[in-house]
Design a protein around this motif. Sequence first.
Motif, PDB file in Angstrom:
ATOM      1  N   MET A 225      37.517 -63.907 -84.019  1.00  0.00           N
ATOM      2  CA  MET A 225      36.705 -63.193 -83.072  1.00  0.00           C
ATOM      3  C   MET A 225      37.057 -63.701 -81.677  1.00  0.00           C
ATOM      4  O   MET A 225      37.158 -64.892 -81.439  1.00  0.00           O
ATOM      5  N   VAL A 226      37.222 -62.759 -80.759  1.00  0.00           N
ATOM      6  CA  VAL A 226      37.482 -63.097 -79.366  1.00  0.00           C
ATOM      7  C   VAL A 226      36.232 -62.716 -78.572  1.00  0.00           C
ATOM      8  O   VAL A 226      35.749 -61.590 -78.665  1.00  0.00           O
ATOM      9  N   VAL A 227      35.691 -63.690 -77.845  1.00  0.00           N
ATOM     10  CA  VAL A 227      34.435 -63.478 -77.128  1.00  0.00           C
ATOM     11  C   VAL A 227      34.597 -63.896 -75.679  1.00  0.00           C
ATOM     12  O   VAL A 227      35.127 -64.977 -75.394  1.00  0.00           O
ATOM     13  N   ASP A 228      34.106 -63.049 -74.778  1.00  0.00           N
ATOM     14  CA  ASP A 228      34.009 -63.421 -73.366  1.00  0.00           C
ATOM     15  C   ASP A 228      32.735 -64.254 -73.261  1.00  0.00           C
ATOM     16  O   ASP A 228      31.620 -63.714 -73.317  1.00  0.00           O
ATOM     17  N   LEU A 229      32.879 -65.572 -73.163  1.00  0.00           N
ATOM     18  CA  LEU A 229      31.721 -66.470 -73.215  1.00  0.00           C
ATOM     19  C   LEU A 229      30.713 -66.204 -72.110  1.00  0.00           C
ATOM     20  O   LEU A 229      29.506 -66.330 -72.337  1.00  0.00           O
ATOM     21  N   GLU A 230      31.158 -65.847 -70.943  1.00  0.00           N
ATOM     22  CA  GLU A 230      30.225 -65.580 -69.840  1.00  0.00           C
ATOM     23  C   GLU A 230      29.326 -64.390 -70.179  1.00  0.00           C
ATOM     24  O   GLU A 230      28.103 -64.459 -70.030  1.00  0.00           O
ATOM     25  N   ILE A 231      29.907 -63.313 -70.648  1.00  0.00           N
ATOM     26  CA  ILE A 231      29.124 -62.130 -71.023  1.00  0.00           C
ATOM     27  C   ILE A 231      28.254 -62.442 -72.239  1.00  0.00           C
ATOM     28  O   ILE A 231      27.078 -62.066 -72.295  1.00  0.00           O
ATOM     29  N   PHE A 232      28.832 -63.142 -73.209  1.00  0.00           N
ATOM     30  CA  PHE A 232      28.104 -63.505 -74.420  1.00  0.00           C
ATOM     31  C   PHE A 232      26.854 -64.318 -74.086  1.00  0.00           C
ATOM     32  O   PHE A 232      25.750 -64.007 -74.543  1.00  0.00           O
ATOM     33  N   GLU A 233      27.013 -65.375 -73.282  1.00  0.00           N
ATOM     34  CA  GLU A 233      25.875 -66.225 -72.907  1.00  0.00           C
ATOM     35  C   GLU A 233      24.837 -65.422 -72.117  1.00  0.00           C
ATOM     36  O   GLU A 233      23.635 -65.598 -72.321  1.00  0.00           O
ATOM     37  N   LYS A 234      25.286 -64.534 -71.240  1.00  0.00           N
ATOM     38  CA  LYS A 234      24.361 -63.696 -70.466  1.00  0.00           C
ATOM     39  C   LYS A 234      23.558 -62.795 -71.408  1.00  0.00           C
ATOM     40  O   LYS A 234      22.341 -62.640 -71.257  1.00  0.00           O
ATOM     41  N   ASN A 235      24.232 -62.198 -72.406  1.00  0.00           N
ATOM     42  CA  ASN A 235      23.538 -61.336 -73.356  1.00  0.00           C
ATOM     43  C   ASN A 235      22.512 -62.111 -74.172  1.00  0.00           C
ATOM     44  O   ASN A 235      21.394 -61.626 -74.396  1.00  0.00           O
ATOM     45  N   LEU A 236      22.870 -63.306 -74.616  1.00  0.00           N
ATOM     46  CA  LEU A 236      21.916 -64.136 -75.354  1.00  0.00           C
ATOM     47  C   LEU A 236      20.693 -64.462 -74.498  1.00  0.00           C
ATOM     48  O   LEU A 236      19.556 -64.360 -74.959  1.00  0.00           O
TER      49      LEU A 236
ATOM     50  N   VAL B 132      26.290 -58.506 -87.759  1.00  0.00           N
ATOM     51  CA  VAL B 132      27.411 -58.276 -86.856  1.00  0.00           C
ATOM     52  C   VAL B 132      28.252 -59.531 -86.694  1.00  0.00           C
ATOM     53  O   VAL B 132      29.470 -59.493 -86.820  1.00  0.00           O
ATOM     54  N   HIS B 133      27.606 -60.674 -86.459  1.00  0.00           N
ATOM     55  CA  HIS B 133      28.392 -61.873 -86.164  1.00  0.00           C
ATOM     56  C   HIS B 133      28.667 -62.768 -87.371  1.00  0.00           C
ATOM     57  O   HIS B 133      29.683 -63.439 -87.425  1.00  0.00           O
ATOM     58  N   LYS B 134      27.767 -62.833 -88.339  1.00  0.00           N
ATOM     59  CA  LYS B 134      27.925 -63.694 -89.523  1.00  0.00           C
ATOM     60  C   LYS B 134      28.391 -65.102 -89.148  1.00  0.00           C
ATOM     61  O   LYS B 134      29.191 -65.718 -89.855  1.00  0.00           O
ATOM     62  N   SER B 135      27.880 -65.611 -88.037  1.00  0.00           N
ATOM     63  CA  SER B 135      28.343 -66.891 -87.514  1.00  0.00           C
ATOM     64  C   SER B 135      27.187 -67.870 -87.360  1.00  0.00           C
ATOM     65  O   SER B 135      26.276 -67.644 -86.560  1.00  0.00           O
ATOM     66  N   PRO B 136      27.226 -68.991 -88.092  1.00  0.00           N
ATOM     67  CA  PRO B 136      26.203 -70.020 -87.896  1.00  0.00           C
ATOM     68  C   PRO B 136      26.177 -70.550 -86.461  1.00  0.00           C
ATOM     69  O   PRO B 136      25.108 -70.875 -85.941  1.00  0.00           O
ATOM     70  N   ASP B 137      27.325 -70.614 -85.806  1.00  0.00           N
ATOM     71  CA  ASP B 137      27.357 -71.099 -84.421  1.00  0.00           C
ATOM     72  C   ASP B 137      26.574 -70.171 -83.496  1.00  0.00           C
ATOM     73  O   ASP B 137      25.813 -70.632 -82.640  1.00  0.00           O
TER      74      ASP B 137
ATOM     75  N   ILE C  14      13.142 -67.227 -83.852  1.00  0.00           N
ATOM     76  CA  ILE C  14      12.368 -67.883 -84.913  1.00  0.00           C
ATOM     77  C   ILE C  14      13.157 -67.999 -86.213  1.00  0.00           C
ATOM     78  O   ILE C  14      12.654 -68.531 -87.195  1.00  0.00           O
ATOM     79  N   GLY C  15      14.371 -67.496 -86.231  1.00  0.00           N
ATOM     80  CA  GLY C  15      15.210 -67.546 -87.417  1.00  0.00           C
ATOM     81  C   GLY C  15      16.235 -66.444 -87.358  1.00  0.00           C
ATOM     82  O   GLY C  15      16.499 -65.882 -86.296  1.00  0.00           O
ATOM     83  N   VAL C  16      16.811 -66.138 -88.520  1.00  0.00           N
ATOM     84  CA  VAL C  16      17.799 -65.065 -88.617  1.00  0.00           C
ATOM     85  C   VAL C  16      17.461 -64.179 -89.806  1.00  0.00           C
ATOM     86  O   VAL C  16      16.790 -64.601 -90.741  1.00  0.00           O
ATOM     87  N   THR C  17      17.959 -62.968 -89.748  1.00  0.00           N
ATOM     88  CA  THR C  17      17.772 -61.986 -90.798  1.00  0.00           C
ATOM     89  C   THR C  17      19.123 -61.711 -91.438  1.00  0.00           C
ATOM     90  O   THR C  17      20.118 -61.545 -90.740  1.00  0.00           O
ATOM     91  N   CYS C  18      19.149 -61.662 -92.770  1.00  0.00           N
ATOM     92  CA  CYS C  18      20.394 -61.435 -93.508  1.00  0.00           C
ATOM     93  C   CYS C  18      20.184 -60.333 -94.540  1.00  0.00           C
ATOM     94  O   CYS C  18      19.122 -60.235 -95.133  1.00  0.00           O
TER      95      CYS C  18
ATOM     96  N   GLU D 257      22.830 -67.881 -97.768  1.00  0.00           N
ATOM     97  CA  GLU D 257      23.366 -69.182 -98.171  1.00  0.00           C
ATOM     98  C   GLU D 257      24.222 -69.782 -97.062  1.00  0.00           C
ATOM     99  O   GLU D 257      24.109 -70.971 -96.756  1.00  0.00           O
ATOM    100  N   LEU D 258      25.069 -68.967 -96.448  1.00  0.00           N
ATOM    101  CA  LEU D 258      25.909 -69.442 -95.351  1.00  0.00           C
ATOM    102  C   LEU D 258      25.041 -70.006 -94.229  1.00  0.00           C
ATOM    103  O   LEU D 258      25.280 -71.114 -93.744  1.00  0.00           O
ATOM    104  N   MET D 259      24.026 -69.264 -93.823  1.00  0.00           N
ATOM    105  CA  MET D 259      23.175 -69.702 -92.714  1.00  0.00           C
ATOM    106  C   MET D 259      22.378 -70.947 -93.095  1.00  0.00           C
ATOM    107  O   MET D 259      22.347 -71.931 -92.359  1.00  0.00           O
ATOM    108  N   SER D 260      21.756 -70.926 -94.258  1.00  0.00           N
ATOM    109  CA  SER D 260      20.933 -72.054 -94.687  1.00  0.00           C
ATOM    110  C   SER D 260      21.767 -73.324 -94.861  1.00  0.00           C
ATOM    111  O   SER D 260      21.369 -74.402 -94.408  1.00  0.00           O
ATOM    112  N   HIS D 261      22.923 -73.204 -95.482  1.00  0.00           N
ATOM    113  CA  HIS D 261      23.770 -74.378 -95.711  1.00  0.00           C
ATOM    114  C   HIS D 261      24.393 -74.890 -94.415  1.00  0.00           C
ATOM    115  O   HIS D 261      24.927 -76.003 -94.390  1.00  0.00           O
ATOM    116  N   SER D 262      24.295 -74.099 -93.346  1.00  0.00           N
ATOM    117  CA  SER D 262      24.787 -74.520 -92.027  1.00  0.00           C
ATOM    118  C   SER D 262      23.668 -75.110 -91.175  1.00  0.00           C
ATOM    119  O   SER D 262      23.860 -75.379 -89.995  1.00  0.00           O
ATOM    120  N   GLY D 263      22.482 -75.270 -91.783  1.00  0.00           N
ATOM    121  CA  GLY D 263      21.369 -75.884 -91.069  1.00  0.00           C
ATOM    122  C   GLY D 263      20.461 -74.919 -90.334  1.00  0.00           C
ATOM    123  O   GLY D 263      19.601 -75.341 -89.563  1.00  0.00           O
TER     124      GLY D 263
END
Length: 156
Positions: A1-12, A32-37, A48-52, A59-65
Amino acid sequence: MVVDLEIFEKNLRTMADHCRTTGIRLRGHVKVHKSPDIAKRQLALGSIGVTCATVAECELMSHSGISGVLLTRQPTSKNNIGRAIALAKRDPTFASVVDDPLTADWLQEAAAREGVKLRTAVDVFAGLTRHGIEAGEPAVELAKKVNSSKNLKLIG
């Protein structure tokens, strides 16, 4: 995945600020992202959490903390029920949905066998043809069933 960090952080930040201002408790979907990071960044900003949609994503999200993981499709196969209960045993903030009384029975039985409480939300039909119990009396009856279950905890 290629992300423009400035736009990404602004969107978050924009989404987090909007939710904070309006009193919305955000639980973003990982489909969309399937990314624990990315999920961890959302949590750091107040989610408050994530929806899967799948047990594997949970399992991916939970095992990633990641805490506050919600499975939006009721587990109905023996395999997925077992995996959902294992997640609840590992992380008491894990939750699942249910839209069928028989599935509620299966979840109750599996949770009882493992001595765990499964946080459970009743999934009410919202107009899509995929899932959800009929609104009104059927949904209320299912909520009562979940609420009276020894090993299911009604959360919504």
